[in-house]
Write an enzyme that holds these catalytic residues in place. Structure first.
Site, PDB file in Angstrom:
ATOM      1  N   HIS A 170      -5.823   2.539 -45.441  1.00  0.00           N
ATOM      2  CA  HIS A 170      -4.410   2.412 -45.083  1.00  0.00           C
ATOM      3  C   HIS A 170      -4.059   3.248 -43.857  1.00  0.00           C
ATOM      4  O   HIS A 170      -4.875   4.031 -43.345  1.00  0.00           O
ATOM      5  CB  HIS A 170      -3.530   2.835 -46.270  1.00  0.00           C
ATOM      6  CG  HIS A 170      -3.733   4.242 -46.725  1.00  0.00           C
ATOM      7  ND1 HIS A 170      -3.081   5.315 -46.163  1.00  0.00           N
ATOM      8  CD2 HIS A 170      -4.531   4.762 -47.706  1.00  0.00           C
ATOM      9  CE1 HIS A 170      -3.459   6.435 -46.766  1.00  0.00           C
ATOM     10  NE2 HIS A 170      -4.341   6.132 -47.712  1.00  0.00           N
ATOM     11  N   CYS A 211      -6.431   8.047 -49.807  1.00  0.00           N
ATOM     12  CA  CYS A 211      -7.760   7.427 -49.794  1.00  0.00           C
ATOM     13  C   CYS A 211      -8.335   7.508 -48.385  1.00  0.00           C
ATOM     14  O   CYS A 211      -8.463   8.592 -47.853  1.00  0.00           O
ATOM     15  CB  CYS A 211      -7.647   5.989 -50.281  1.00  0.00           C
ATOM     16  SG  CYS A 211      -7.180   5.844 -52.025  1.00  0.00           S
TER      17      CYS A 211
END
Length: 240
Positions: A200, A216
């Site tokens: 992301h 993440c």
């Protein structure tokens, strides 16, 4: 001007001219013009195949790649390229692998993500690696979903570990510039199950190139915009 000859003589003169010309006073339906030019040949070219961004070269300057962008009504601020390490600038590099073009390879230790191109080349992006990635430390999976300005929901583990910080976000945070997932997100599944592992964007550019406390795999928003367009649903992702 009127004819000066008497009508009878004029009629005989016209008749004589037609006789001398034979059939020249009428035009046959099959007669070809005296002067006929050949039609010019029109060059025909095969329709070019659409160029997939997956294999499009990167030729823009860093200043242009990391410029300010308004996307879906949200402003993505420009990055000062003088403060970006040269190795962290999006670029095409040599990368020998047996993986097929279109595959994503995440090298967590080196803090790079590679989008595989043909001929042992890859687009390389600098990344930050968060602790949420420990839920999927390594292996392969499939990109099963892509989202524009995604809604962020902390994982149950994040809420359990730090309720004082994440409990208030249990129901999620709408997409936007302050959302931790940034401008785009790629979601992974393995064996039909969500891995809770995401690739992301980020609203914290300082985290790129580092192992950070949460999240993440994060990229600069300008970079995730580029990667998002290249990646196809069903693409393989390999985490090292």
């Amino acid at each position: 001007m009127k004819a000066c000859l008497p009508p009878s003589l004029l009629a005989r003169s016209v008749l004589m001219m037609c006789l001398l010309a034979g059939a020249g006073c009428t035009t046959s339906q099959t007669e070809k013009p005296a002067l006929q030019t050949k039609p010019e040949k029109t060059a025909t070219y095969p329709s070019p195949e659409p160029v997939s961004l997956a294999y499009a070269p990167i030729t823009d300057s860093p200043e242009y790649m990391y410029r300010e962008i308004v996307d879906n009504g949200f402003r993505i601020v420009a990055r000062d390229t003088r403060k970006i390490k040269p190795s962290h600038v999006r670029q095409v590099v040599d990368y020998a692998t047996t993986e097929k073009p279109g595959t994503i390879i995440v090298d967590q230790k080196a803090h790079f993500l590679y989008f595989i191109l043909p001929d042992d080349r890859a687009v390389r992006y600098a990344i930050g690696v968060g602790s949420a990635a420990k839920g999927f430390q390594e292996g392969d999976a499939i990109i099963d979903r892509k989202q524009t300005w995604p809604r962020w929901i902390p994982t149950p583990d994040m809420v359990r570990r730090s309720p004082e910080h994440y409990e208030k976000y249990r129901d999620g945070v709408d997409g936007g510039p302050t959302n931790p997932l940034g401008a785009r997100a790629l979601y992974m599944q393995k064996n039909g199950q969500d891995t809770y592992y995401r690739v992301h964007g980020t609203n914290d550019p300082s985290s790129i190139g580092k192992s950070v406390s949460a999240g993440c795999i994060r990229l600069l928003n300008q970079d995730i915009l580029d990667l998002y367009e290249r990646v196809k649903i069903g693409a393989r992702i390999v985490v090292l």
